[in-house]
Write a protein that holds these residues in place. Structure first.
Motif, PDB file in Angstrom:
ATOM      1  N   MET A 267       0.843  -1.180   0.000  1.00 16.54           N
ATOM      2  CA  MET A 267       0.000   0.000   0.000  1.00 16.54           C
ATOM      3  C   MET A 267       0.883   1.236   0.000  1.00 16.54           C
ATOM      4  N   ARG A 268       0.452   2.243  -0.732  1.00 13.60           N
ATOM      5  CA  ARG A 268       1.165   3.521  -0.773  1.00 13.60           C
ATOM      6  C   ARG A 268       0.212   4.604  -0.268  1.00 13.60           C
ATOM      7  N   THR A 269       0.749   5.542   0.484  1.00 11.50           N
ATOM      8  CA  THR A 269      -0.034   6.655   1.014  1.00 11.50           C
ATOM      9  C   THR A 269       0.682   7.947   0.680  1.00 11.50           C
ATOM     10  N   VAL A 270      -0.081   8.933   0.237  1.00 14.24           N
ATOM     11  CA  VAL A 270       0.480  10.242  -0.077  1.00 14.24           C
ATOM     12  C   VAL A 270      -0.500  11.319   0.374  1.00 14.24           C
ATOM     13  N   ARG A 271       0.049  12.394   0.902  1.00 13.89           N
ATOM     14  CA  ARG A 271      -0.779  13.547   1.284  1.00 13.89           C
ATOM     15  C   ARG A 271      -0.773  14.537   0.126  1.00 13.89           C
ATOM     16  N   LEU A 272      -1.954  14.967  -0.255  1.00  9.99           N
ATOM     17  CA  LEU A 272      -2.124  15.925  -1.345  1.00  9.99           C
ATOM     18  C   LEU A 272      -2.663  17.216  -0.751  1.00  9.99           C
ATOM     19  N   GLU A 273      -1.986  18.315  -0.996  1.00 14.15           N
ATOM     20  CA  GLU A 273      -2.333  19.577  -0.345  1.00 14.15           C
ATOM     21  C   GLU A 273      -3.403  20.382  -1.068  1.00 14.15           C
ATOM     22  N   SER A 274      -3.719  20.016  -2.315  1.00 17.85           N
ATOM     23  CA  SER A 274      -4.672  20.817  -3.074  1.00 17.85           C
ATOM     24  C   SER A 274      -5.346  19.973  -4.154  1.00 17.85           C
ATOM     25  N   PRO A 275      -6.465  20.461  -4.693  1.00 20.30           N
ATOM     26  CA  PRO A 275      -7.094  19.781  -5.826  1.00 20.30           C
ATOM     27  C   PRO A 275      -6.148  19.679  -7.024  1.00 20.30           C
ATOM     28  N   GLU A 276      -5.284  20.678  -7.177  1.00 17.86           N
ATOM     29  CA  GLU A 276      -4.327  20.648  -8.293  1.00 17.86           C
ATOM     30  C   GLU A 276      -3.337  19.490  -8.137  1.00 17.86           C
ATOM     31  N   GLU A 277      -2.879  19.236  -6.914  1.00 21.36           N
ATOM     32  CA  GLU A 277      -1.986  18.094  -6.689  1.00 21.36           C
ATOM     33  C   GLU A 277      -2.707  16.787  -6.973  1.00 21.36           C
ATOM     34  N   THR A 278      -3.970  16.693  -6.571  1.00 20.53           N
ATOM     35  CA  THR A 278      -4.767  15.501  -6.843  1.00 20.53           C
ATOM     36  C   THR A 278      -4.890  15.303  -8.345  1.00 20.53           C
ATOM     37  N   HIS A 279      -5.159  16.379  -9.058  1.00 18.52           N
ATOM     38  CA  HIS A 279      -5.278  16.320 -10.514  1.00 18.52           C
ATOM     39  C   HIS A 279      -3.975  15.849 -11.150  1.00 18.52           C
ATOM     40  N   ARG A 280      -2.854  16.419 -10.717  1.00 17.12           N
ATOM     41  CA  ARG A 280      -1.546  16.047 -11.276  1.00 17.12           C
ATOM     42  C   ARG A 280      -1.246  14.567 -11.050  1.00 17.12           C
ATOM     43  N   LEU A 281      -1.578  14.054  -9.881  1.00 16.01           N
ATOM     44  CA  LEU A 281      -1.367  12.632  -9.612  1.00 16.01           C
ATOM     45  C   LEU A 281      -2.265  11.785 -10.515  1.00 16.01           C
ATOM     46  N   GLY A 282      -3.474  12.267 -10.777  1.00 17.44           N
ATOM     47  CA  GLY A 282      -4.364  11.592 -11.714  1.00 17.44           C
ATOM     48  C   GLY A 282      -3.799  11.574 -13.118  1.00 17.44           C
ATOM     49  N   VAL A 283      -3.221  12.688 -13.555  1.00 16.70           N
ATOM     50  CA  VAL A 283      -2.612  12.753 -14.895  1.00 16.70           C
ATOM     51  C   VAL A 283      -1.556  11.661 -15.033  1.00 16.70           C
ATOM     52  N   ARG A 284      -0.727  11.526 -14.035  1.00 17.18           N
ATOM     53  CA  ARG A 284       0.336  10.502 -14.071  1.00 17.18           C
ATOM     54  C   ARG A 284      -0.271   9.101 -14.194  1.00 17.18           C
ATOM     55  N   LEU A 285      -1.331   8.830 -13.457  1.00 16.26           N
ATOM     56  CA  LEU A 285      -1.985   7.530 -13.557  1.00 16.26           C
ATOM     57  C   LEU A 285      -2.573   7.335 -14.951  1.00 16.26           C
ATOM     58  N   GLY A 286      -3.196   8.361 -15.494  1.00 13.40           N
ATOM     59  CA  GLY A 286      -3.770   8.280 -16.841  1.00 13.40           C
ATOM     60  C   GLY A 286      -2.737   7.998 -17.910  1.00 13.40           C
ATOM     61  N   GLU A 287      -1.532   8.507 -17.725  1.00 13.62           N
ATOM     62  CA  GLU A 287      -0.452   8.253 -18.678  1.00 13.62           C
ATOM     63  C   GLU A 287      -0.006   6.795 -18.656  1.00 13.62           C
ATOM     64  N   LEU A 288      -0.228   6.129 -17.517  1.00 16.45           N
ATOM     65  CA  LEU A 288       0.258   4.760 -17.321  1.00 16.45           C
ATOM     66  C   LEU A 288      -0.795   3.686 -17.589  1.00 16.45           C
ATOM     67  N   LEU A 289      -2.063   4.054 -17.602  1.00 20.42           N
ATOM     68  CA  LEU A 289      -3.125   3.062 -17.773  1.00 20.42           C
ATOM     69  C   LEU A 289      -3.006   2.320 -19.093  1.00 20.42           C
ATOM     70  N   GLU A 290      -3.355   1.054 -19.043  1.00 22.41           N
ATOM     71  CA  GLU A 290      -3.391   0.204 -20.228  1.00 22.41           C
ATOM     72  C   GLU A 290      -4.750  -0.473 -20.294  1.00 22.41           C
ATOM     73  N   PRO A 291      -5.154  -0.933 -21.486  1.00 21.06           N
ATOM     74  CA  PRO A 291      -6.404  -1.684 -21.576  1.00 21.06           C
ATOM     75  C   PRO A 291      -6.384  -2.848 -20.593  1.00 21.06           C
ATOM     76  N   GLY A 292      -7.508  -3.046 -19.933  1.00 25.06           N
ATOM     77  CA  GLY A 292      -7.624  -4.107 -18.940  1.00 25.06           C
ATOM     78  C   GLY A 292      -7.423  -3.632 -17.512  1.00 25.06           C
ATOM     79  N   ASP A 293      -6.849  -2.443 -17.319  1.00 25.81           N
ATOM     80  CA  ASP A 293      -6.656  -1.916 -15.969  1.00 25.81           C
ATOM     81  C   ASP A 293      -8.007  -1.511 -15.375  1.00 25.81           C
ATOM     82  N   PHE A 294      -8.173  -1.772 -14.092  1.00 25.41           N
ATOM     83  CA  PHE A 294      -9.389  -1.438 -13.356  1.00 25.41           C
ATOM     84  C   PHE A 294      -8.962  -0.695 -12.107  1.00 25.41           C
TER      85      PHE A 294
END
Length: 152
Positions: free
Chosen positions: A1-28
């Protein structure tokens, strides 16, 4: 398990962008968190990272499942209004599993059996003000690799 503190909606968005760049078909990716915990900010970031046009990204609360076209096909589901597995079955959601797409599912905790055996679970919690704590846990080999690539 990984835990990270995000200080703002912008940080949450940026972390989402990184995940979106890595997603592949079949990921859930199952998203859990109270109202206002940041799930939508994360999803919008994932969509940006997967090159989904911003005009396509909407909350699927009333449609339950919303398809996006980007770098890969992406389905965004919101289980908030569903009460049980039978409700989920009636939406056609279960027909999407195993397709050549990635899936983001909000409110997975309402119907946990909606998740496949292998998936990435992301929980967001309020941490005062705009801050959030994000906890990510992988179940399976591919989700573990995704989590490692996403959060190191």
């Amino acid at each position: 398990m990984r835990t990270v503190r995000l200080e703002s909606p912008e940080e949450t968005h940026r972390l989402g962008v990184r995940l979106g760049e890595l997603l592949e078909p079949g990921d859930f990716v199952g998203l859990i968190g109270d109202l206002g915990a940041g799930k939508t900010h994360l999803v919008r970031g994932v969509a940006d990272g997967a090159n989904v046009p911003r005009s396509e990204v909407a909350s699927p609360t009333f449609a339950i499942v919303y398809p996006y076209s980007g770098r890969i096909p992406l389905y965004h589901a919101d289980l908030y209004r569903l009460t049980d597995y039978d409700d989920l079955y009636a939406t056609g959601f279960l027909d999407l599993e195993g397709t050549e797409s990635a899936m983001l599912v909000e409110w997975l905790d309402k119907i946990p059996q909606a998740a496949p055996r292998d998936y990435l679970r992301v929980t967001l919690k309020h941490a005062g003000g705009e801050a959030r704590v994000l906890m990510a846990e992988a179940f399976g080999v591919r989700p573990a690799a995704l989590l490692d690539a996403w959060m190191g």
